[in-house]
Design an enzyme around this catalytic site. Structure first.
Site, short mmCIF file in Angstrom:
data_model
loop_
_atom_site.label_atom_id
_atom_site.label_comp_id
_atom_site.label_asym_id
_atom_site.label_seq_id
_atom_site.Cartn_x
_atom_site.Cartn_y
_atom_site.Cartn_z
N GLY A 237 0.81 -1.22 0.00
CA GLY A 237 0.00 0.00 0.00
C GLY A 237 0.84 1.26 0.00
O GLY A 237 0.50 2.24 -0.64
N PHE A 238 1.94 1.24 0.75
CA PHE A 238 2.86 2.40 0.87
C PHE A 238 2.15 3.66 1.36
O PHE A 238 2.64 4.77 1.11
CB PHE A 238 3.56 2.67 -0.47
CG PHE A 238 4.34 1.50 -1.01
CD1 PHE A 238 5.38 0.95 -0.28
CD2 PHE A 238 4.03 0.94 -2.25
CE1 PHE A 238 6.10 -0.13 -0.76
CE2 PHE A 238 4.75 -0.14 -2.73
CZ PHE A 238 5.78 -0.68 -1.99
N ILE A 464 0.36 -5.52 5.77
CA ILE A 464 0.47 -5.05 4.38
C ILE A 464 1.58 -5.79 3.63
O ILE A 464 2.03 -5.35 2.58
CB ILE A 464 0.66 -3.52 4.29
CG1 ILE A 464 1.85 -3.02 5.11
CG2 ILE A 464 -0.59 -2.81 4.74
CD1 ILE A 464 2.14 -1.53 4.90
N THR A 466 4.31 -6.84 5.43
CA THR A 466 5.54 -6.54 6.16
C THR A 466 5.81 -7.53 7.29
O THR A 466 6.91 -7.54 7.83
CB THR A 466 5.44 -5.13 6.75
OG1 THR A 466 4.16 -5.00 7.37
CG2 THR A 466 5.57 -4.09 5.66
N ILE A 631 14.72 -5.22 17.20
CA ILE A 631 14.11 -5.74 15.99
C ILE A 631 13.51 -7.11 16.33
O ILE A 631 14.23 -8.05 16.66
CB ILE A 631 15.16 -5.87 14.86
CG1 ILE A 631 15.81 -4.50 14.58
CG2 ILE A 631 14.50 -6.42 13.58
CD1 ILE A 631 14.87 -3.38 14.21
N ASN A 633 11.81 -9.26 14.44
CA ASN A 633 12.03 -10.28 13.42
C ASN A 633 13.06 -9.76 12.42
O ASN A 633 12.72 -9.07 11.46
CB ASN A 633 10.70 -10.61 12.72
CG ASN A 633 10.86 -11.72 11.69
OD1 ASN A 633 11.98 -12.14 11.36
ND2 ASN A 633 9.75 -12.21 11.18
N PRO A 634 14.34 -10.06 12.65
CA PRO A 634 15.39 -9.50 11.79
C PRO A 634 15.23 -9.85 10.31
O PRO A 634 15.66 -9.10 9.46
CB PRO A 634 16.68 -10.09 12.35
CG PRO A 634 16.34 -10.54 13.73
CD PRO A 634 14.88 -10.88 13.74
N GLN A 640 12.33 -5.26 4.88
CA GLN A 640 11.71 -3.93 4.77
C GLN A 640 12.74 -2.88 4.40
O GLN A 640 12.48 -1.99 3.59
CB GLN A 640 11.09 -3.55 6.11
CG GLN A 640 9.84 -4.30 6.40
CD GLN A 640 8.83 -3.41 7.10
OE1 GLN A 640 8.62 -2.27 6.70
NE2 GLN A 640 8.22 -3.91 8.14
N GLU A 707 9.21 2.78 7.35
CA GLU A 707 9.38 3.96 6.49
C GLU A 707 10.80 4.49 6.48
O GLU A 707 11.25 5.08 5.50
CB GLU A 707 8.43 5.07 6.94
CG GLU A 707 7.16 4.47 7.46
CD GLU A 707 5.91 5.29 7.40
OE1 GLU A 707 5.72 6.07 6.47
OE2 GLU A 707 5.11 5.12 8.32
MO1 MOS Z 1 2.75 4.61 5.70
S1 MOS Z 1 2.87 6.24 4.46
O1 MOS Z 1 2.22 5.40 7.10
O2 MOS Z 1 1.64 3.54 5.04
#
Ligand code: MOS
Length: 742
Positions: A237-238, A464, A466, A631, A633-634, A640, A707
């Site tokens: 989705g980003f 999503i 990740t 972290i 889950n490395p 990511q 992010e």
């Molecule tokens: Mo991110 S831009 O908060 O999906």
């Protein structure tokens, strides 16, 4: 040499494959567009082909006569929707507030003006193309050059930055531009809406089902229990899928009238028009320093474009006030209206374009000082967050720089342009820092330890792609010793306990306290039963003397294997499950932020290769070091950051959405014309996590990592481009035309 697995070994911090991986690679994960309901109809929207004006006529005769057409919705028959009052991440948030077809005014190219519903997607598409629209055009403005005049708001200020700038011996004053970028997750946005006469079910491509539900209930004027939103798997989705977009209401209106399920899948072209983008930004950065590289003034002014009817700020100055030590600073921001669909959050909103500008400026200042750019940053490391005076909850930025420099081999860098070569190629080396705030949102969760030997954890957040499914299972495993393959995870459904948005890199930090409390409560229930159920080997023990580990209930001073599998306790107690629930509060006004400055940090080191004869530029190697707390889950974490680095190559070299000045349309609105980085563009990557737990933030010390990896990388690459070619690119992406000046 291998050692036998220890069943009490921690599940947190272990590189773990995604538990949903097998479902996905076998094609058994049901994505939104895979949902197929009996009697389902297909909807295709009609979009405006002007960017500003008014609809004067709509002709449906030809479309209505086409086979299979069931309904054509337009302003005259769509029915009533409401605007949401006061955007709030808890109760409803949208970036495009206008309900579809609310008036006859066209404010951007592609704005929905009608919807065709038919038996098949093909019939709906053909009929949508046959709708005739008359317009009264007015001039539009999609210009990428932004002038906010003097309308800039002060976001952060300290000292006297103007005077300090004027008085300083070394300074730079430059402008940086980032283009419109479009999210382009591979999974298209889609809604399947179903009104069954009593309530609505929406299958959505949503990064925030709870928010989507709150938005729908407000805009449809319905109580919450009438609206269920489901989003089980997402093809990313980003940020484009964080907030509801109008197509969801179009599908709702269609099912409301037809009382049949309606599927609406956007086209790739519509994804450039109607579901947000990162706005173009223009930024001016002024830096001033003493001869020995101590910053004395930092000014960062930014402007972004926004839609005609909606406000959206790309907060490019978010990281600036706390990144470096300087007594004098000012950050200002403003917006300019354009005839475009509303911008929205895109991976690292604000910080990503903002740190392109700031980190480029730091590189330029280092050159002006004849100083190594890593050294310049080390000399300006703050002891506290100087914008607030608050201590950092955990900051290891210096270690990021030093570790990265070491791994990259930075000490071998010779600063002269074009001075480094390998295999006949010119090398360029650049560095860029990154930062992202530690955020957490409200979350509820439930955990059931079940008599069949499995556990279930549920929270209405989303994955999503990740690794959220896996993280929830890891937390339960950590507390219970139940292996991951015996833990079922329920996500992506508003019928589950309230979950946070999958955004702001905040999902993990948000769910940790809720899931941990829920599992502790479930264990407490289990142990209390173990202590008082007949026929178990715990005669005379108090519940406090028992524990659950390795999936076994046992006395605290004994090994897990000497105890009893938890399922047997439940059987003996004639219980289906021992259950617990947990709840945690968070939000942008998190009280913790009054005491601590909570951010993640990192550094990217990038190498480019440059062939002057053919003007061929490649990003060949990137070393990234990230300080994002513990972290969990490395493996998923590294994925990511690697993904972010690849996206950063795209940001630096390829991605930009171009609006046609004549029509106002985004013209490169396809995956062929909007160029993203692919496997062939992927550099050799080396990602390191420092892994210092931020226990101020939560008990496991995780801050979140989605992010941050995209921040700073474009500046590292353009710094490397300068080092190789002598061309400083301040307007992204780097174009071959720029490099021909080399
Ligand atoms: Mo991110 S831009 O908060 O999906």
């Amino acid at each position: 040499m291998s050692t036998a697995p220890d069943i009490t070994q921690s599940f947190i911090g272990r590189p773990q494959s995604r538990i949903d991986g097998p479902l996905k690679v076998c094609g058994r994960a049901t994505y939104t567009t895979d949902v197929d309901l009996p009697g389902m109809l297909y909807a295709v929207p009609v979009g405006a082909t002007i960017a500003s004006g008014r609809i004067t006529s709509l002709e449906f005769a030809a479309a209505e006569a086409m086979r299979g057409v069931k309904l054509i919705l337009h302003r005259g028959n769509i029915g009533r929707f409401y605007r949401i009052s006061g955007n709030s991440i808890d109760t409803g948030f949208v970036d495009e507030n206008r309900p579809p077809f609310d008036d006859d005014v066209i404010r951007y190219y592609g704005q929905y003006i009608a919807l065709v519903v038919a038996d098949t997607f093909e019939a709906a598409s053909a009929a949508a193309a046959a709708v005739k629209v008359g317009y009264d055009r007015t001039p539009h403005d999609v210009s990428a050059t932004l002038d906010a005049g003097k309308k800039l708001d002060v976001h952060s200020e300290r000292g006297d930055p103007d005077r300090a700038f004027d008085d300083a011996p070394v300074k730079i004053d430059e402008n940086y531009v980032t283009p419109v970028e479009t999210h382009n997750p591979i999974e298209l946005h889609a809604t399947i809406a179903h009104w069954n006469g009593e309530s609505y079910t929406f299958y959505e491509t949503s990064q925030a089902v709870a928010n989507h539900q709150g938005t729908l209930m407000q805009m449809m004027g319905l109580p919450k229990e009438k609206v269920r939103v489901i989003s089980r798997y997402l093809g990313s989705g980003f940020g484009g899928k964080l907030w509801m977009w109008p197509h969801s209401l179009l599908a709702a209106a269609a099912t409301r009238q037809l009382e049949r399920p309606v599927k609406l899948v956007l086209s790739r072209k519509m994804m450039f028009q109607n579901v947000g983008h990162r706005p173009t930004t223009q930024q001016r950065v002024r830096l001033a320093a003493t001869q020995d590289g101590k910053l004395v003034s930092l000014q960062h002014d930014f402007v972004n474009h926004e839609a005609i009817d909606d406000d959206y700020t790309e907060d490019c100055g978010e990281a600036t006030p706390s990144m470096y030590s300087t007594p004098n600073l000012r950050v200002t921001g403003g917006t300019v209206k354009r005839n475009v669909g509303s911008p929205t959050s895109m991976r690292g909103p604000g910080a990503v374009p903002g740190l392109f500008a700031l980190e480029s400026a730091m590189d330029e200042l280092a050159i002006a000082l004849k100083m190594d750019p890593v050294e310049l940053r080390l000399r300006n490391e703050p002891k506290v967050d100087e914008s607030s005076g608050l201590p950092f909850s955990s900051r290891h930025f210096v270690e990021c720089l030093k570790t990265g420099a070491e791994k990259f081999g930075w000490s071998k860098r010779t600063p002269e342009i074009g001075s480094m070569k390998r295999d006949g190629l010119v090398l360029g080396w650049g560095v860029g820092a990154c930062s992202w705030p530690g955020l957490r949102f409200s979350a509820d969760a439930t955990v059931d330890l079940r008599a069949d030997g499995t556990a279930r954890v549920a929270c209405g957040t989303q994955d999503i792609g990740t690794g959220t499914y896996t993280i929830l299972a890891q937390i339960v495993a950590e507390h219970t010793g139940i292996p991951l393959d015996r833990i079922e995870v329920g996500l992506g459904d508003t019928s589950l306990p309230l979950g946070p948005v999958s955004g702001g890199s905040a999902a993990t930090a948000s769910v940790i306290p809720a899931v941990s409390d829920a599992v502790r409560e479930a264990i407490k229930t289990l142990l209390a039963r173990a202590a008082k159920t007949e026929g178990l080997p715990f005669a005379g023990a108090k519940a406090e003397e028992l524990t659950l580990s390795g999936g076994h209930v046992h006395r605290k001073n004994e090994r897990p294997e000497s105890g009893v599998p938890f399922a047997r306790i439940l059987e003996a107690a004639k219980l289906h499950a021992a259950s617990g629930s947990g709840s945690a509060k968070g939000g942008f006004d998190d009280p913790l932020k009054k005491k601590w400055s909570i951010h993640s940090f990192g550094a990217h080191f990038a190498e480019v290769t440059w062939q002057p004869a053919t003007a061929r530029l490649r990003v060949s190697r990137v070393v990234t070091v990230i300080d994002a707390g513990k972290i969990l889950n490395p493996r998923a974490g590294r994925n990511q950051i690697e993904g972010a680095v690849v996206m950063g190559v795209g940001m630096a070299l390829f991605e930009h959405t171009v609006y046609d000045e004549r029509s106002g349309a985004p013209v490169n609105s396809s995956l062929a014309d909007y160029v993203v980085a692919t496997n062939a563009d992927t550099p050799k990557m080396d990602v390191t996590f420092l892994d210092y737990p931020d226990t101020v933030f939560n008990e496991l010390g995780a801050r979140g990592i989605a992010e941050i990896g995209l921040a700073g990388i474009a500046a590292a690459i353009t710094g490397a481009v300068y080092h190789a070619t002598g061309v400083r690119v301040r307007k992204l992406p780097v174009m071959i035309e720029d490099l021909l000046k080399a």
